[in-house]
Design a protein around this motif. Structure first.
Motif, PDB file in Angstrom:
ATOM      1  N   LYS A 150       0.838  -1.199   0.000  1.00  9.15           N
ATOM      2  CA  LYS A 150       0.000   0.000   0.000  1.00  9.15           C
ATOM      3  C   LYS A 150       0.868   1.243   0.000  1.00  9.15           C
ATOM      4  O   LYS A 150       1.857   1.323   0.719  1.00  9.15           O
ATOM      5  CB  LYS A 150      -0.916  -0.017   1.216  1.00  9.15           C
ATOM      6  CG  LYS A 150      -1.914  -1.158   1.148  1.00  9.15           C
ATOM      7  CD  LYS A 150      -2.740  -1.241   2.410  1.00  9.15           C
ATOM      8  CE  LYS A 150      -3.476  -2.560   2.482  1.00  9.15           C
ATOM      9  NZ  LYS A 150      -2.553  -3.679   2.738  1.00  9.15           N
ATOM     10  N   GLU A 167      -0.768  -3.450  10.497  1.00  8.98           N
ATOM     11  CA  GLU A 167       0.548  -3.515   9.886  1.00  8.98           C
ATOM     12  C   GLU A 167       1.533  -2.641  10.661  1.00  8.98           C
ATOM     13  O   GLU A 167       1.156  -1.670  11.290  1.00  8.98           O
ATOM     14  CB  GLU A 167       0.462  -3.058   8.422  1.00  8.98           C
ATOM     15  CG  GLU A 167      -0.232  -4.106   7.592  1.00  8.98           C
ATOM     16  CD  GLU A 167      -0.139  -3.811   6.113  1.00  8.98           C
ATOM     17  OE1 GLU A 167       0.979  -3.564   5.653  1.00  8.98           O
ATOM     18  OE2 GLU A 167      -1.180  -3.814   5.461  1.00  8.98           O
ATOM     19  N   ASN A 203       0.581  -1.495  16.409  1.00  6.74           N
ATOM     20  CA  ASN A 203      -0.611  -0.775  16.884  1.00  6.74           C
ATOM     21  C   ASN A 203      -0.449  -0.356  18.329  1.00  6.74           C
ATOM     22  O   ASN A 203       0.120  -1.084  19.124  1.00  6.74           O
ATOM     23  CB  ASN A 203      -1.829  -1.690  16.784  1.00  6.74           C
ATOM     24  CG  ASN A 203      -2.267  -1.869  15.361  1.00  6.74           C
ATOM     25  OD1 ASN A 203      -2.335  -0.897  14.619  1.00  6.74           O
ATOM     26  ND2 ASN A 203      -2.517  -3.084  14.979  1.00  6.74           N
ATOM     27  N   MET A 239      -5.106   3.765   8.071  1.00  7.07           N
ATOM     28  CA  MET A 239      -5.573   2.488   7.510  1.00  7.07           C
ATOM     29  C   MET A 239      -4.574   1.376   7.848  1.00  7.07           C
ATOM     30  O   MET A 239      -4.964   0.271   8.242  1.00  7.07           O
ATOM     31  CB  MET A 239      -5.726   2.630   5.985  1.00  7.07           C
ATOM     32  CG  MET A 239      -6.271   1.381   5.307  1.00  7.07           C
ATOM     33  SD  MET A 239      -7.930   0.945   5.879  1.00  7.07           S
ATOM     34  CE  MET A 239      -8.909   2.182   5.009  1.00  7.07           C
ATOM     35  N   LEU A 240      -3.259   1.700   7.722  1.00  2.18           N
ATOM     36  CA  LEU A 240      -2.231   0.710   8.061  1.00  2.18           C
ATOM     37  C   LEU A 240      -2.347   0.308   9.533  1.00  2.18           C
ATOM     38  O   LEU A 240      -2.244  -0.860   9.879  1.00  2.18           O
ATOM     39  CB  LEU A 240      -0.837   1.296   7.809  1.00  2.18           C
ATOM     40  CG  LEU A 240      -0.290   1.174   6.397  1.00  2.18           C
ATOM     41  CD1 LEU A 240       1.088   1.829   6.326  1.00  2.18           C
ATOM     42  CD2 LEU A 240      -0.181  -0.287   5.976  1.00  2.18           C
ATOM     43  N   MET A 300      -4.974   0.387  11.390  1.00  3.43           N
ATOM     44  CA  MET A 300      -6.193  -0.393  11.630  1.00  3.43           C
ATOM     45  C   MET A 300      -6.021  -1.834  11.156  1.00  3.43           C
ATOM     46  O   MET A 300      -6.597  -2.748  11.734  1.00  3.43           O
ATOM     47  CB  MET A 300      -7.384   0.261  10.930  1.00  3.43           C
ATOM     48  CG  MET A 300      -7.896   1.481  11.693  1.00  3.43           C
ATOM     49  SD  MET A 300      -8.948   2.547  10.703  1.00  3.43           S
ATOM     50  CE  MET A 300     -10.231   1.420  10.202  1.00  3.43           C
ATOM     51  N   THR A 301      -5.230  -2.027  10.118  1.00  2.00           N
ATOM     52  CA  THR A 301      -5.049  -3.386   9.610  1.00  2.00           C
ATOM     53  C   THR A 301      -3.945  -4.117  10.364  1.00  2.00           C
ATOM     54  O   THR A 301      -3.614  -5.253  10.052  1.00  2.00           O
ATOM     55  CB  THR A 301      -4.703  -3.376   8.110  1.00  2.00           C
ATOM     56  OG1 THR A 301      -3.544  -2.555   7.926  1.00  2.00           O
ATOM     57  CG2 THR A 301      -5.831  -2.844   7.271  1.00  2.00           C
TER      58      THR A 301
END
Ligand code: ZN
Length: 192
Positions: free
Chosen positions: A8, A24, A191, A18-19, A21-22
């Motif tokens: 991405k 990564e 995270n 977004m990263l 949340m996923t």
């Protein structure tokens, strides 16, 4: 060429979010720099310490002036670790006006810094350390320093690089008045 679907592109804060949340991990880099003056026998200020680099005593080298144990390499490393997690510098954490840190073993301070790194959910992947000095010669101690720093950080030796350079007789290191060290740390932030 077509990129892999899993790669991405990060261009906006929303992409970063977004990263996160996923789940990564996001690369981070920290830089550290430290200097210590060599003792010349007539200082009124800080005490002289036997030289240690990366926790390894360096026999036959000049004494180093410091409130702590004066380990210039571990100090640069700690600043780089704090840089990696956006937590300021070692002067904030361990002020040299605090008697608690008189002749303190820098490996003990490093443990505290590593606790903060862990709390920040950053996984350290590599450290690159450079000693800059006219004297002593670092080469004979290089592998021992590397092994000890790897042990202190809980990393494989392959993830720790130690190198040394002179400044060709120029400046304060060239005049053998002191020693400096720089450190670059790379890690992955997970995270929060
Ligand atoms: Zn220092």
């Amino acid at each position: 060429a077509e990129g892999e679907a899993g790669n991405k592109k990060i261009t906006t804060p929303e992409d970063l979010e977004m990263l996160r949340m996923t789940g990564e991990r996001i690369p981070c880099v920290g830089y550290g720099y430290d200097v210590h003056k060599y003792a010349d026998g007539n200082e009124a200020g800080q005490p002289a310490r036997l030289m240690r680099l990366g926790g390894v005593p360096i026999a036959g080298s000049p004494d180093v002036l410091a409130h702590s144990d004066g380990d210039v390499l571990l100090h640069a490393l700690m600043d780089a670790l704090l840089g990696c997690i956006g937590a300021g510098d070692i002067g904030t954490f361990f002020p040299d006006s605090d008697p608690a840190f008189d002749n303190v073993n820098s490996a003990v301070l490093l443990d505290t810094v590593l606790e903060h790194v862990q709390k920040a959910n950053v996984h350290i992947t590599h450290v690159d350390l450079t000693v800059i000095a006219q004297i002593p010669k670092v080469g004979p101690h290089r592998e021992m320093i590397r092994r000890n720093v790897a042990r202190l950080l809980g990393l494989d030796m392959g993830a720790v690089n130690v190198k040394a350079t002179t400044e060709e007789g120029l400046g304060f290191t060239g005049e053998r008045l002191g020693i400096k060290a720089v450190a670059v740390v790379t890690g992955l932030r997970g995270n929060r």
